[in-house]
Design an enzyme around this catalytic site. Structure first.
Site, PDB file in Angstrom:
ATOM      1  N   ASP A  67       0.817  -1.211   0.000  1.00 16.76           N
ATOM      2  CA  ASP A  67       0.000   0.000   0.000  1.00 16.76           C
ATOM      3  C   ASP A  67       0.851   1.262   0.000  1.00 16.76           C
ATOM      4  O   ASP A  67       2.070   1.204   0.192  1.00 16.76           O
ATOM      5  CB  ASP A  67      -0.969   0.001   1.202  1.00 16.76           C
ATOM      6  CG  ASP A  67      -0.286  -0.409   2.505  1.00 16.76           C
ATOM      7  OD1 ASP A  67       0.958  -0.350   2.586  1.00 16.76           O
ATOM      8  OD2 ASP A  67      -0.992  -0.792   3.451  1.00 16.76           O
ATOM      9  N   ASN A 136      -7.330  -2.633  14.102  1.00 16.71           N
ATOM     10  CA  ASN A 136      -8.716  -2.885  13.680  1.00 16.71           C
ATOM     11  C   ASN A 136      -8.833  -4.119  12.773  1.00 16.71           C
ATOM     12  O   ASN A 136      -9.877  -4.366  12.202  1.00 16.71           O
ATOM     13  CB  ASN A 136      -9.278  -1.642  12.954  1.00 16.71           C
ATOM     14  CG  ASN A 136      -8.517  -1.325  11.671  1.00 16.71           C
ATOM     15  OD1 ASN A 136      -7.578  -2.023  11.306  1.00 16.71           O
ATOM     16  ND2 ASN A 136      -8.933  -0.274  10.979  1.00 16.71           N
ATOM     17  N   HIS A 138      -7.078  -4.684   9.992  1.00 11.89           N
ATOM     18  CA  HIS A 138      -6.807  -4.500   8.561  1.00 11.89           C
ATOM     19  C   HIS A 138      -5.534  -5.232   8.136  1.00 11.89           C
ATOM     20  O   HIS A 138      -4.623  -5.447   8.927  1.00 11.89           O
ATOM     21  CB  HIS A 138      -6.807  -3.018   8.154  1.00 11.89           C
ATOM     22  CG  HIS A 138      -5.619  -2.216   8.584  1.00 11.89           C
ATOM     23  ND1 HIS A 138      -5.652  -0.844   8.673  1.00 11.89           N
ATOM     24  CD2 HIS A 138      -4.357  -2.566   8.944  1.00 11.89           C
ATOM     25  CE1 HIS A 138      -4.464  -0.408   9.053  1.00 11.89           C
ATOM     26  NE2 HIS A 138      -3.673  -1.422   9.228  1.00 11.89           N
ATOM     27  N   GLU A 143      -9.529  -1.892   5.080  1.00 12.62           N
ATOM     28  CA  GLU A 143     -10.147  -1.524   6.344  1.00 12.62           C
ATOM     29  C   GLU A 143     -11.429  -2.327   6.579  1.00 12.62           C
ATOM     30  O   GLU A 143     -12.006  -2.876   5.637  1.00 12.62           O
ATOM     31  CB  GLU A 143     -10.494  -0.027   6.317  1.00 12.62           C
ATOM     32  CG  GLU A 143      -9.289   0.890   6.093  1.00 12.62           C
ATOM     33  CD  GLU A 143      -8.373   1.006   7.314  1.00 12.62           C
ATOM     34  OE1 GLU A 143      -8.206   0.027   8.055  1.00 12.62           O
ATOM     35  OE2 GLU A 143      -7.812   2.092   7.510  1.00 12.62           O
TER      36      GLU A 143
END
Ligand code: PGA
Length: 254
Positions: A67, A136, A138, A143
Site C-alpha cells: 500500500d 482494527n 486491517h 479496512e
C-alpha cells in the site's frame, strides 16, 4: 494455518527474516509482497544482515508493496516509498525496476490500481507475502467494511487507522485520509503468507483473526481460508491463544 509463537519482537523478526531468506534461496526470482509499519522494521534489518553476510542475494527478486498513502510525495518521510528506501532498499541489491509501490500521487488513482494489479499478474503473482495487522484487523489498508474488496483499490482510511498512524506524523490532522492498497484477493492469491504481530495492543485482534467469524469487519479473518499462512507472534500478541487443535503446525518457542 501454522502458528509460531516466540518470546519477543526480536525473535519474531529473526524468524520472519529467515522464512523470507529461505524463500529467496529456494527461488532466487521470487516475487515478494512487502509490508511497512513498525512491525516488519527489524525483519528488514535481519534481511539486510543476511544479504551483507552473503547468505542471500536479492538480484533476481521482485517486490510489490501492499500500500501507499494518497497525497503525500514519495520524498515525504512518512510515505511508504521513503520507508522502503530508508529501511530496506538502499541496503540491498534489488534492482530498482523490480521494486514496486503503488503511486499515491497518480492523477488517475483507478488507472494506477488497475495497472498495479496487472503488473503483479505479469510477474506471475506473489510467491511470498509479508503482512502486519492493524489494531482494527486491517491487512494492507483493507479496512473493516461490509464486504471484502478484491483487487488493488483506493480506500478511505478508518478513523482508528488514522489515530494509530498519527504517531508517525506531527499531528493527527496531517495523516492522509486516503490510500491505495492491494485488495484481499490480491493478498489471498499469494502462494505463501506470513503475518507478523507483536505486543499487547494486537492480542485481541489476533485472537479474533484466528478464531473469529470470517467477516469483512475484521479483514485479517479471511486468512483462516488461506492454504499456506503462518502467523508469527510474540508471546504478548499470542496471549489469548489457547486452543491450537485446528492448526496444522504449532511451533511454540517459549
Ligand atoms: P504497525 O501497523 O506494524 O505499525 O503496528 C500494522 C498495520 O497497520 O498493518
Amino acid at each position: 494455518m501454522r502458528l509460531i509463537v516466540v518470546d519477543n519482537y526480536e525473535a519474531m523478526s529473526r524468524k520472519a527474516a529467515n522464512m523470507v531468506a529461505a524463500q529467496i534461496l529456494l527461488k532466487p526470482e521470487s516475487v515478494l509482497g512487502l509490508a511497512t509499519g513498525s512491525t516488519p522494521l527489524m525483519t528488514y534489518q535481519f534481511l539486510i544482515k543476511l544479504y551483507k553476510d552473503e547468505t542471500i542475494n536479492l538480484d533476481g527478486v521482485t517486490t510489490f508493496n501492499l500500500d501507499e498513502y494518497v497525497g503525500i510525495s514519495k520524498g515525504n518521510e512518512n510515505s511508504y516509498h521513503y520507508y522502503m528506501e530508508e529501511n530496506f532498499f538502499k541496503y540491498v541489491n534489488i534492482k530498482s525496476e523490480n521494486q514496486h509501490i503503488p503511486d499515491g500521487n497518480a492523477t488517475n488513482l483507478e488507472a494506477e490500481c488497475f495497472s498495479y494489479e496487472k503488473k503483479i499478474k505479469s510477474k506471475g503473482g506473489i510467491d511470498f507475502q509479508v503482512l502486519g495487522i492493524g489494531n482494527n484487523g486491517h491487512i494492507g489498508f483493507n479496512e473493516p467494511d461490509l464486504k471484502f474488496e478484491a483487487v488493488t483499490h483506493p480506500i478511505n482510511l478508518d478513523d482508528e487507522t488514522i489515530k494509530a498512524n498519527s504517531r508517525f506524523f506531527e499531528s493527527e490532522a496531517e495523516v492522509p485520509k486516503k490510500a491505495i492498497t492491494m485488495g484481499v484477493r490480491t493478498i489471498m492469491n499469494s502462494r505463501k503468507v506470513i503475518l507478523l504481530a507483536n505486543g499487547q495492543n494486537k492480542t485481541e485482534t489476533i485472537y479474533k483473526a484466528i478464531y473469529g467469524k470470517i467477516d469483512p469487519h475484521l479483514p485479517a479473518s479471511i486468512l483462516q481460508l488461506h492454504p499456506d499462512v503462518t502467523f508469527i507472534l510474540d508471546r504478548e500478541a499470542a496471549s489469548l491463544i489457547k486452543d491450537t487443535s485446528d492448526m496444522q503446525y504449532v511451533d511454540l518457542y517459549l
